[in-house]
Design a protein around this motif. Structure first.
Motif, PDB file in Angstrom:
ATOM      1  N   ASP A 135      52.049 -49.767 -33.251  1.00  0.00           N
ATOM      2  CA  ASP A 135      51.217 -50.977 -33.305  1.00  0.00           C
ATOM      3  C   ASP A 135      51.919 -52.172 -33.937  1.00  0.00           C
ATOM      4  O   ASP A 135      51.283 -53.118 -34.392  1.00  0.00           O
ATOM      5  CB  ASP A 135      49.889 -50.693 -34.010  1.00  0.00           C
ATOM      6  N   GLY A 136      53.250 -52.134 -33.978  1.00  0.00           N
ATOM      7  CA  GLY A 136      53.993 -53.280 -34.490  1.00  0.00           C
ATOM      8  C   GLY A 136      53.683 -53.608 -35.925  1.00  0.00           C
ATOM      9  O   GLY A 136      53.477 -54.776 -36.259  1.00  0.00           O
ATOM     10  N   GLU A 137      53.640 -52.588 -36.779  1.00  0.00           N
ATOM     11  CA  GLU A 137      53.321 -52.783 -38.196  1.00  0.00           C
ATOM     12  C   GLU A 137      51.962 -53.447 -38.389  1.00  0.00           C
ATOM     13  O   GLU A 137      51.751 -54.223 -39.320  1.00  0.00           O
ATOM     14  CB  GLU A 137      54.417 -53.600 -38.892  1.00  0.00           C
ATOM     15  N   GLY A 138      51.046 -53.160 -37.478  1.00  0.00           N
ATOM     16  CA  GLY A 138      49.684 -53.663 -37.611  1.00  0.00           C
ATOM     17  C   GLY A 138      49.436 -54.982 -36.925  1.00  0.00           C
ATOM     18  O   GLY A 138      48.287 -55.352 -36.707  1.00  0.00           O
ATOM     19  N   TYR A 139      50.486 -55.692 -36.540  1.00  0.00           N
ATOM     20  CA  TYR A 139      50.291 -57.015 -35.930  1.00  0.00           C
ATOM     21  C   TYR A 139      50.439 -56.996 -34.414  1.00  0.00           C
ATOM     22  O   TYR A 139      50.322 -58.034 -33.774  1.00  0.00           O
ATOM     23  CB  TYR A 139      51.270 -58.016 -36.546  1.00  0.00           C
ATOM     24  N   GLY A 140      50.678 -55.826 -33.829  1.00  0.00           N
ATOM     25  CA  GLY A 140      50.762 -55.710 -32.378  1.00  0.00           C
ATOM     26  C   GLY A 140      49.966 -54.528 -31.860  1.00  0.00           C
ATOM     27  O   GLY A 140      50.497 -53.673 -31.151  1.00  0.00           O
ATOM     28  N   PRO A 141      48.658 -54.458 -32.198  1.00  0.00           N
ATOM     29  CA  PRO A 141      47.868 -53.265 -31.853  1.00  0.00           C
ATOM     30  C   PRO A 141      47.499 -53.153 -30.384  1.00  0.00           C
ATOM     31  O   PRO A 141      47.138 -52.077 -29.913  1.00  0.00           O
ATOM     32  CB  PRO A 141      46.605 -53.419 -32.709  1.00  0.00           C
ATOM     33  N   GLY A 142      47.591 -54.267 -29.623  1.00  0.00           N
ATOM     34  CA  GLY A 142      47.050 -54.279 -28.265  1.00  0.00           C
ATOM     35  C   GLY A 142      47.986 -53.776 -27.192  1.00  0.00           C
ATOM     36  O   GLY A 142      48.263 -54.472 -26.207  1.00  0.00           O
ATOM     37  N   THR A 143      48.489 -52.548 -27.356  1.00  0.00           N
ATOM     38  CA  THR A 143      49.323 -51.887 -26.348  1.00  0.00           C
ATOM     39  C   THR A 143      48.558 -50.690 -25.811  1.00  0.00           C
ATOM     40  O   THR A 143      48.167 -49.806 -26.585  1.00  0.00           O
ATOM     41  CB  THR A 143      50.674 -51.467 -26.956  1.00  0.00           C
ATOM     42  N   TYR A 144      48.336 -50.656 -24.501  1.00  0.00           N
ATOM     43  CA  TYR A 144      47.498 -49.620 -23.896  1.00  0.00           C
ATOM     44  C   TYR A 144      47.651 -49.683 -22.375  1.00  0.00           C
ATOM     45  O   TYR A 144      48.413 -50.499 -21.848  1.00  0.00           O
ATOM     46  CB  TYR A 144      46.027 -49.815 -24.288  1.00  0.00           C
ATOM     47  N   TRP A 145      46.947 -48.808 -21.662  1.00  0.00           N
ATOM     48  CA  TRP A 145      46.982 -48.807 -20.199  1.00  0.00           C
ATOM     49  C   TRP A 145      45.578 -48.542 -19.677  1.00  0.00           C
ATOM     50  O   TRP A 145      44.723 -47.983 -20.368  1.00  0.00           O
ATOM     51  CB  TRP A 145      47.961 -47.757 -19.660  1.00  0.00           C
ATOM     52  N   VAL A 146      45.353 -48.967 -18.434  1.00  0.00           N
ATOM     53  CA  VAL A 146      44.044 -48.810 -17.786  1.00  0.00           C
ATOM     54  C   VAL A 146      44.262 -48.183 -16.404  1.00  0.00           C
ATOM     55  O   VAL A 146      45.056 -48.693 -15.615  1.00  0.00           O
ATOM     56  CB  VAL A 146      43.336 -50.173 -17.635  1.00  0.00           C
ATOM     57  N   PRO A 147      43.560 -47.089 -16.087  1.00  0.00           N
ATOM     58  CA  PRO A 147      43.722 -46.452 -14.783  1.00  0.00           C
ATOM     59  C   PRO A 147      42.774 -47.045 -13.733  1.00  0.00           C
ATOM     60  O   PRO A 147      41.627 -47.394 -14.030  1.00  0.00           O
ATOM     61  CB  PRO A 147      43.360 -44.992 -15.073  1.00  0.00           C
ATOM     62  N   VAL A 148      43.269 -47.124 -12.505  1.00  0.00           N
ATOM     63  CA  VAL A 148      42.457 -47.540 -11.360  1.00  0.00           C
ATOM     64  C   VAL A 148      42.572 -46.444 -10.304  1.00  0.00           C
ATOM     65  O   VAL A 148      43.682 -46.003  -9.981  1.00  0.00           O
ATOM     66  CB  VAL A 148      42.936 -48.887 -10.779  1.00  0.00           C
ATOM     67  N   TYR A 149      41.437 -46.023  -9.762  1.00  0.00           N
ATOM     68  CA  TYR A 149      41.390 -44.911  -8.819  1.00  0.00           C
ATOM     69  C   TYR A 149      41.117 -45.421  -7.403  1.00  0.00           C
ATOM     70  O   TYR A 149      40.450 -46.442  -7.220  1.00  0.00           O
ATOM     71  CB  TYR A 149      40.292 -43.916  -9.220  1.00  0.00           C
ATOM     72  N   THR A 150      41.626 -44.690  -6.414  1.00  0.00           N
ATOM     73  CA  THR A 150      41.307 -45.048  -5.027  1.00  0.00           C
ATOM     74  C   THR A 150      39.821 -44.853  -4.777  1.00  0.00           C
ATOM     75  O   THR A 150      39.145 -45.738  -4.234  1.00  0.00           O
ATOM     76  CB  THR A 150      42.121 -44.190  -4.041  1.00  0.00           C
ATOM     77  N   LYS A 151      39.287 -43.697  -5.194  1.00  0.00           N
ATOM     78  CA  LYS A 151      37.864 -43.392  -5.117  1.00  0.00           C
ATOM     79  C   LYS A 151      37.411 -42.858  -6.465  1.00  0.00           C
ATOM     80  O   LYS A 151      38.199 -42.251  -7.207  1.00  0.00           O
ATOM     81  CB  LYS A 151      37.569 -42.365  -4.014  1.00  0.00           C
ATOM     82  N   ALA A 152      36.149 -43.051  -6.776  1.00  0.00           N
ATOM     83  CA  ALA A 152      35.618 -42.638  -8.080  1.00  0.00           C
ATOM     84  C   ALA A 152      35.724 -41.139  -8.299  1.00  0.00           C
ATOM     85  O   ALA A 152      35.786 -40.668  -9.437  1.00  0.00           O
ATOM     86  CB  ALA A 152      34.170 -43.088  -8.215  1.00  0.00           C
ATOM     87  N   THR A 153      35.756 -40.377  -7.222  1.00  0.00           N
ATOM     88  CA  THR A 153      35.795 -38.921  -7.336  1.00  0.00           C
ATOM     89  C   THR A 153      37.217 -38.367  -7.441  1.00  0.00           C
ATOM     90  O   THR A 153      37.389 -37.162  -7.611  1.00  0.00           O
ATOM     91  CB  THR A 153      35.105 -38.284  -6.117  1.00  0.00           C
ATOM     92  N   ASP A 154      38.209 -39.229  -7.331  1.00  0.00           N
ATOM     93  CA  ASP A 154      39.595 -38.759  -7.380  1.00  0.00           C
ATOM     94  C   ASP A 154      39.940 -38.213  -8.760  1.00  0.00           C
ATOM     95  O   ASP A 154      39.487 -38.729  -9.794  1.00  0.00           O
ATOM     96  CB  ASP A 154      40.560 -39.894  -7.040  1.00  0.00           C
ATOM     97  N   ARG A 155      40.797 -37.207  -8.780  1.00  0.00           N
ATOM     98  CA  ARG A 155      41.233 -36.620 -10.045  1.00  0.00           C
ATOM     99  C   ARG A 155      42.256 -37.506 -10.740  1.00  0.00           C
ATOM    100  O   ARG A 155      42.247 -37.635 -11.968  1.00  0.00           O
ATOM    101  CB  ARG A 155      41.838 -35.232  -9.791  1.00  0.00           C
TER     102      ARG A 155
END
Length: 401
Positions: free
Chosen positions: A187-207
Motif C-alpha cells: 500500500d505504498g507505506e499507507g499513502y498508496g492504498p488504491g491498488t486492486y483489480w475488478v473482474p468482468v465476466y462474459t456471462k453472469a453464470t461463468d466461472r
C-alpha cells in the motif's frame, strides 16, 4: 452491464445508501495516513497468498459484457472538485463538472465508469468537510446506478485529505463502488492504498472472468497534517510482488490468461516514466489527440527529483511481463494531453485520458468500448467532449502504431 439477478440486491444497497449522513466522517490517522481499521490494514506486512481473494466482491453485482458482446467504459479524469471554495469561481467549476458527468452518463450509458485520479484538489479543501466532496462526485453515478472504480492522484494526498479517506468515504456513500485497497505490504507505506483489480465476466453464470480491469495507486502529493511532507510520486516497488502473486493465483485458478483468452486493461493516474520519451516522436495523424502539455519534471512517475529516476521501473516491468493480453495503459495527470502511442520497449499502447474538470483545456472524457470478450479483438477508444463532439478515435490492437 450488471446481470438481472442482482437487481434486487442493488435496490437494497441503494436504500441503505440513502440513510448515510452527508457529514464528513472523522478518520483517525496513523503515521502513514491510513485509518487504523481492519478495512485498510492487516496484521502482517509480508506477501502472502491469502491476501489475494479471487472473489473480491461477494455482495456486489457481477459485471458482465452485454448480450451483443460489448462492454463500455467511460473515464473521467482530473475532476478536481473543491478548488477555491472561498470564492464564487471554485464552486461553479464543481457545478460545471457535475453537469458534464450528468450529460455524458445519460448520453453514453456506459457499463462501467472509471474516475482516474485527482478527484479532489486537496490543497484547497477544508479539513472539516473535504470528504463530503466525494458525495458530490459520486452523486450522478448513484442516481443512475452505474458501477465504477476510482484511482487517486497527487492532489488526493494533501494536508486536508488522503487517498485512504477518499476510499473510505466512497465505500460508505456509493453502493456500486468497486474501489478497494491493497494489503498492507503493497500500500505504498499507507499513502498508496488504491491498488486492486475488478473482474468482468462474459456471462453472469461463468466461472472465470474474461476481462480484468487493473487499478494502481501512483501516490504523490503531500502527507496529511501540520507537518506535511512530499510523498513519493510513483507506484511502490512492492506492488510488483503483488502483481506477480495475483497473476499466479489467477492463472492457477482460471488458467493462464494467454491460454484461456483473458484480457486486461490498466488504469493509473500518473503516467509511467517511460511515457515521457514518447512525446518527441508523436505524429498527429497516427497518434491523434491534444498534445498541449510538455512532459517534464513531475509529469510522469518518479520525475520530480532526478534522484528518483527509475523508481517506478519495478512496477512498469511487472505490468508488462506478468499481465498478459494487455490492451493498454491509461493515465490522467497531464491535463493538456489526450494522445495515445505505443511504448516500444514494452510493446504496449499508452493513452492519456481527457481532462474532465471544468477549469482549462475544455472538458470531456475518454470512452473505451470492448467489442468482444476475446482479447484478440482490440477495444475502440476515443475522446468525447461535453457537447458531444468526438475525435482521436483508434483501436487498441496489434495494428496500432
Amino acid at each position: 452491464m450488471i446481470d438481472a439477478s442482482s437487481r434486487v440486491g442493488m435496490s437494497v444497497l441503494f436504500l441503505l445508501a440513502l440513510v448515510v449522513p452527508s457529514l464528513a466522517v472523522p478518520v483517525a490517522q496513523s503515521q502513514h495516513g491510513l485509518p487504523p481499521s481492519s478495512l485498510f490494514r492487516k496484521s502482517h506486512v509480508v506477501p502472502e497468498a491469502q491476501d489475494i481473494d479471487l472473489n473480491p466482491y461477494p455482495t456486489k453485482p457481477r459485471l458482465t459484457f452485454r448480450r451483443d458482446g460489448t462492454f463500455k467504459i467511460t473515464v473521467f479524469s482530473d475532476l478536481h472538485y473543491g478548488e477555491n471554495p472561498w470564492d464564487d469561481w471554485g464552486p461553479q467549476q464543481d457545478v460545471n463538472s457535475t453537469r458534464l458527468m450528468n450529460t455524458v452518463l445519460e448520453d453514453e450509458k456506459p457499463d462501467y465508469v472509471v474516475l482516474n485520479g485527482d478527484l479532489i484538489t486537496g490543497e484547497n479543501t477544508f479539513r472539516e468537510n473535504s470528504t463530503t466532496l466525494i458525495d458530490e462526485i459520486v452523486a450522478p453515478l448513484n442516481r443512475l446506478r452505474i458501477p465504477f472504480s476510482s484511482t487517486h492522484g497527487n492532489h488526493d494526498n494533501e494536508p486536508n485529505i488522503t487517498h485512504a479517506e477518499e476510499i473510505r468515504r466512497e465505500q460508505l456513500v456509493a453502493p456500486l463502488s468497486y474501489t478497494r485497497t491493497a494489503p498492507a505490504w503493497a500500500d505504498g507505506e499507507g499513502y498508496g492504498p488504491g491498488t486492486y483489480w475488478v473482474p468482468v465476466y462474459t456471462k453472469a453464470t461463468d466461472r472465470n472472468p474474461s476481462l480484468i480491469l487493473w487499478f494502481f495507486d501512483s501516490r504523490g502529493g503531500f502527507s496529511e497534517g501540520a507537518n506535511s511532507t512530499a510523498l513519493p510520486d510513483w507506484v511502490d516497488a512492492a506492488v510488483a510482488d503483488w502483481i506477480k502473486l495475483t497473476v499466479a493465483r489467477m492463472d492457477a485458478a482460471w488458467g493462464p490468461a494467454d491460454k484461456v483468452e483473458r484480457g486486461s486493461l490498466v488504469f493509473v493516474h500518473i503516467p509511467p516514466h517511460a511515457i515521457q520519451a514518447l512525446q518527441p516522436g508523436l505524429n498527429s495523424t497516427q497518434d491523434p489527440g491534444l498534445n498541449a502539455d510538455l512532459l517534464g519534471e513531475g509529469s510522469t512517475q518518479a520525475s520530480g527529483d532526478p534522484a528518483n529516476n527509475g523508481k517506478d521501473q519495478p512496477f512498469w516491468d511487472a505490468v508488462n511481463v506478468e499481465i498478459k493480453n494487455l490492451h493498454g495503459v491509461i493515465s490522467g495527470h497531464d491535463h493538456g494531453n489526450e494522445w495515445c502511442k505505443r511504448e516500444p520497449t514494452k510493446n504496449v499502447i499508452f493513452c492519456f485520458d481527457k481532462h474532465a474538470g471544468s477549469a482549462g483545456w475544455g472538458h470531456g472524457v475518454r470512452n473505451v468500448v470492448f467489442r468482444s470478450p476475446k482479447p484478440s479483438v482490440g477495444p475502440e477508444t476515443w475522446i468525447r467532449m461535453e457537447d458531444g463532439e468526438t475525435h482521436a478515435r483508434i483501436v487498441l490492437d496489434s495494428s496500432y502504431n
